[in-house]
Write a protein that holds these residues in place. Structure first.
Motif, mmCIF file in Angstrom:
data_model
loop_
_atom_site.group_PDB
_atom_site.id
_atom_site.type_symbol
_atom_site.label_atom_id
_atom_site.label_comp_id
_atom_site.label_asym_id
_atom_site.label_seq_id
_atom_site.Cartn_x
_atom_site.Cartn_y
_atom_site.Cartn_z
ATOM 1 N N UNK A 111 0.816 -1.221 0.000
ATOM 2 C CA UNK A 111 0.000 0.000 0.000
ATOM 3 C C UNK A 111 0.846 1.266 0.000
ATOM 4 N N UNK A 112 2.095 1.181 0.501
ATOM 5 C CA UNK A 112 2.967 2.360 0.548
ATOM 6 C C UNK A 112 3.838 2.506 -0.691
ATOM 7 N N UNK A 113 3.500 1.734 -1.747
ATOM 8 C CA UNK A 113 4.197 1.789 -3.033
ATOM 9 C C UNK A 113 5.575 1.122 -3.016
ATOM 10 N N UNK A 114 5.884 0.438 -1.952
ATOM 11 C CA UNK A 114 7.156 -0.265 -1.884
ATOM 12 C C UNK A 114 6.982 -1.723 -2.331
ATOM 13 N N UNK A 115 8.061 -2.290 -2.839
ATOM 14 C CA UNK A 115 8.055 -3.691 -3.239
ATOM 15 C C UNK A 115 8.136 -4.549 -1.976
ATOM 16 N N UNK A 116 7.205 -5.477 -1.821
ATOM 17 C CA UNK A 116 7.229 -6.372 -0.661
ATOM 18 C C UNK A 116 7.588 -7.800 -1.053
ATOM 19 N N UNK A 117 7.636 -8.070 -2.355
ATOM 20 C CA UNK A 117 8.009 -9.396 -2.805
ATOM 21 C C UNK A 117 8.328 -9.385 -4.279
ATOM 22 N N UNK A 118 9.254 -10.262 -4.670
ATOM 23 C CA UNK A 118 9.638 -10.378 -6.071
ATOM 24 C C UNK A 118 10.081 -11.801 -6.338
ATOM 25 N N UNK A 119 9.678 -12.355 -7.470
ATOM 26 C CA UNK A 119 10.198 -13.647 -7.905
ATOM 27 C C UNK A 119 10.466 -13.587 -9.400
ATOM 28 N N UNK A 120 11.421 -14.394 -9.785
ATOM 29 C CA UNK A 120 11.744 -14.506 -11.208
ATOM 30 C C UNK A 120 12.108 -15.942 -11.507
ATOM 31 N N UNK A 121 11.476 -16.501 -12.501
ATOM 32 C CA UNK A 121 11.824 -17.798 -13.052
ATOM 33 C C UNK A 121 12.282 -17.524 -14.470
ATOM 34 N N UNK A 122 13.586 -17.369 -14.621
ATOM 35 C CA UNK A 122 14.121 -16.999 -15.912
ATOM 36 C C UNK A 122 15.633 -16.913 -15.869
ATOM 37 N N UNK A 123 16.270 -16.748 -17.029
ATOM 38 C CA UNK A 123 17.730 -16.692 -17.085
ATOM 39 C C UNK A 123 18.306 -15.599 -16.179
ATOM 40 N N UNK A 124 19.364 -15.949 -15.447
ATOM 41 C CA UNK A 124 20.091 -15.012 -14.578
ATOM 42 C C UNK A 124 19.224 -14.443 -13.451
ATOM 43 N N UNK A 125 18.226 -15.215 -13.033
ATOM 44 C CA UNK A 125 17.323 -14.737 -11.983
ATOM 45 C C UNK A 125 18.077 -14.405 -10.698
ATOM 46 N N UNK A 126 19.106 -15.182 -10.384
ATOM 47 C CA UNK A 126 19.852 -14.939 -9.162
ATOM 48 C C UNK A 126 20.583 -13.616 -9.154
ATOM 49 N N UNK A 127 20.912 -13.101 -10.330
ATOM 50 C CA UNK A 127 21.556 -11.792 -10.411
ATOM 51 C C UNK A 127 20.515 -10.676 -10.375
ATOM 52 N N UNK A 128 19.404 -10.856 -11.096
ATOM 53 C CA UNK A 128 18.379 -9.822 -11.171
ATOM 54 C C UNK A 128 17.757 -9.569 -9.804
ATOM 55 N N UNK A 129 17.572 -10.630 -9.018
ATOM 56 C CA UNK A 129 16.908 -10.472 -7.724
ATOM 57 C C UNK A 129 17.690 -9.522 -6.812
ATOM 58 N N UNK A 130 19.018 -9.425 -7.005
ATOM 59 C CA UNK A 130 19.819 -8.546 -6.154
ATOM 60 C C UNK A 130 19.428 -7.087 -6.338
ATOM 61 N N UNK A 131 19.097 -6.685 -7.561
ATOM 62 C CA UNK A 131 18.694 -5.299 -7.799
ATOM 63 C C UNK A 131 17.398 -4.970 -7.078
ATOM 64 N N UNK A 132 16.466 -5.932 -7.095
ATOM 65 C CA UNK A 132 15.195 -5.713 -6.401
ATOM 66 C C UNK A 132 15.416 -5.693 -4.895
ATOM 67 N N UNK A 133 16.271 -6.571 -4.398
ATOM 68 C CA UNK A 133 16.568 -6.602 -2.963
ATOM 69 C C UNK A 133 17.139 -5.260 -2.499
ATOM 70 N N UNK A 134 18.044 -4.682 -3.279
ATOM 71 C CA UNK A 134 18.622 -3.387 -2.892
ATOM 72 C C UNK A 134 17.532 -2.306 -2.840
#
Length: 464
Positions: A404-427
């Motif tokens: 509700x506050x416009x912040x990301x509370x969860x993200x998932x990716x099933x795709x190439x290089x997902x382990x790298x992309x998730x770091x950007x969302x985590x930051x």
């Protein structure tokens, strides 16, 4: 009675958190000893994370070679030399062990190879691997004993001598027909790898979907990916009994929603959860309390019920990832220096190294619903990320949950290089930024991370 050797710090188990803590304390001038039964550096560099990813990459190369014509390269018949796959893995492990021994020497921490058992509070008897015993005591004790693969109580299963991840990573052959019990991380990673090495593979999962902790749409996509690869998947299945011996011939009798059926194969891999290595090491004599499932009970500072005793990593119920154990080390290290660090509220990402990999950080849709958190959900198929067109890998999708506050509370990716992309969302999540900051960022083209822009452009408007 022999007087115990006195140390400032004693670590039982040389896993990720324990070894870093030992090196840190020894460099700080404290006399520190680490007692390890077998795996120098813990399970990650020897039998789990790194060896499995090493062999998974060999399987990826085999798959690319078989499909090289798609990319304009013509090859002849492709065969896999499993002895060489294993040798490549072993050489990596040997190098990692050498690196760890160098770190012990440089830090001044003493590595003692043997099996330890508490005989009194903060007092450990060690049966040395090369013979003899030593009795050790310390002002501070740290438990880092890890977990091992659980073998379900199924009639005939133990007698069939099934493989766990340890034995599967030491094979010099591709099983004729590998039957995998468990559709979680280890089971799916190795099932796919051995399919690519040339085995027929059947995955048997007790629950209704693969990757049970994920949302149903993730499980369904994984099901499609694995089915397309020629892997047989049996869901909602109860294994009633096992006959035969793994490595020769086995027969599993199952109860499924459509009735009983039998599956015959050559080998069984059990990947049905983990059990803490807390039994038989005298923790009751050390004053350390366990929970109902055998994990060491700790508070948010990783302190046990025994004064001056801490627990680290999986045995303490921390998330079963090497990077979580490393953060346990940082929690203890900082608190020993007078800090107020806690395990509460940690944002722990993770990645399952299937192909494509599955990565997640924060809440799933199911978890948000269970916690009563209202979210808006954005999805993007991986074919919508232009980078996937260049490499020819378009299966999977991304998903983001916006609070509700416009912040990301969860993200998932099933795709190439997902382990790298998730770091950007985590930051972005750690910084507490609204999702629009990431949506509107200028991201490199063409990369997988670039897909975060169109994904977050798909966030529904409030009230929609």
């Amino acid at each position: 009675m022999t007087q115990p050797e006195v140390f400032d710090a004693l670590v039982l188990g040389s896993g990720e958190g324990g070894k870093y803590l030992a090196w840190h304390l020894a460099r700080s001038g404290q006399r520190t000893a680490v007692v390890e039964r077998r795996w120098i550096g813990g399970s990650c560099p020897n039998i789990n994370c790194l060896p499995s990813k090493n062999e998974i990459w060999s399987a990826k190369v085999a798959d690319l070679a078989r499909h090289a014509s798609r990319f304009g390269t013509q090859t002849g018949p492709v065969t896999v030399d499993m002895a060489q796959v294993r040798q490549r893995k072993r050489e990596m492990v040997d190098g990692l062990i050498t690196m760890h021994l160098g770190n012990y020497k440089a830090s001044g921490a003493e590595l003692i190879m043997g099996a330890g058992r508490f005989t009194a509070p903060k007092t450990l008897d060690v049966r040395l691997n090369d013979g003899g015993t030593r009795t050790l005591t310390a002002n501070r004790v740290f438990l880092n004993v890890g977990t091992h693969a659980a073998i379900p109580d199924v009639p005939g299963l133990a007698a069939a001598a099934p493989m766990t991840n340890i034995e599967a990573l030491e094979l010099d052959r591709a099983p004729r027909h590998l039957i995998v019990l468990g559709g979680g991380y280890v089971g799916l990673e190795l099932a796919q790898a051995y399919r690519r090495f040339g085995s027929a593979v059947t995955v048997i999962e007790h629950g209704p979907q693969l990757a049970a902790r994920e949302d149903p749409d993730v499980g369904a996509e994984l099901l499609q990916i694995f089915s397309d690869a020629g892997i047989e998947l049996v869901l909602s299945a109860e294994t009633l009994r096992v006959e035969g011996r793994s490595g020769d011939a086995v027969r599993l009798q199952l109860r499924t929603p459509s009735g009983e059926r039998a599956i015959e194969g050559s080998d069984i891999l059990v990947a049905a959860g983990r059990t803490p290595n807390t039994a038989g090491i005298g923790l009751e004599l050390a004053g350390v309390e366990l929970g109902a499932r055998g994990y060491i009970q700790v508070n948010e500072r990783l302190e046990t019920s025994a004064p001056g005793v801490w627990a680290i990593g999986e045995c303490a119920g921390s998330p079963q990832f090497t990077h979580a154990s490393f953060d346990d080390f940082r929690v203890i290290r900082d608190n020993l220096a007078g800090g107020q660090r806690s395990t509460r509220g940690r944002l722990v990402p993770y990645c399952m190294f299937t192909d494509p990999p599955l990565a997640r950080v924060g809440l799933s849709e199911r978890e948000a619903q269970q916690q009563g958190i209202a979210v808006r959900v954005a999805k993007l198929p991986m074919r919508g990320v232009l980078r996937t067109r260049t490499i020819g890998e378009q299966q999977g999708f991304m998903k983001a949950l916006i609070g509700a506050d416009e912040r990301i509370v969860g993200f998932m990716m099933l795709g190439p290089e997902a382990g790298e992309v998730v770091a950007a969302v985590q930051m972005t999540m750690l910084a507490g930024l609204p999702y629009q900051k990431l949506r509107d960022a200028i991201l490199v083209h063409p990369t997988m991370g670039e897909g975060l822009g169109p994904l977050l452009t798909n966030v529904p408007a409030k009230g929609a």
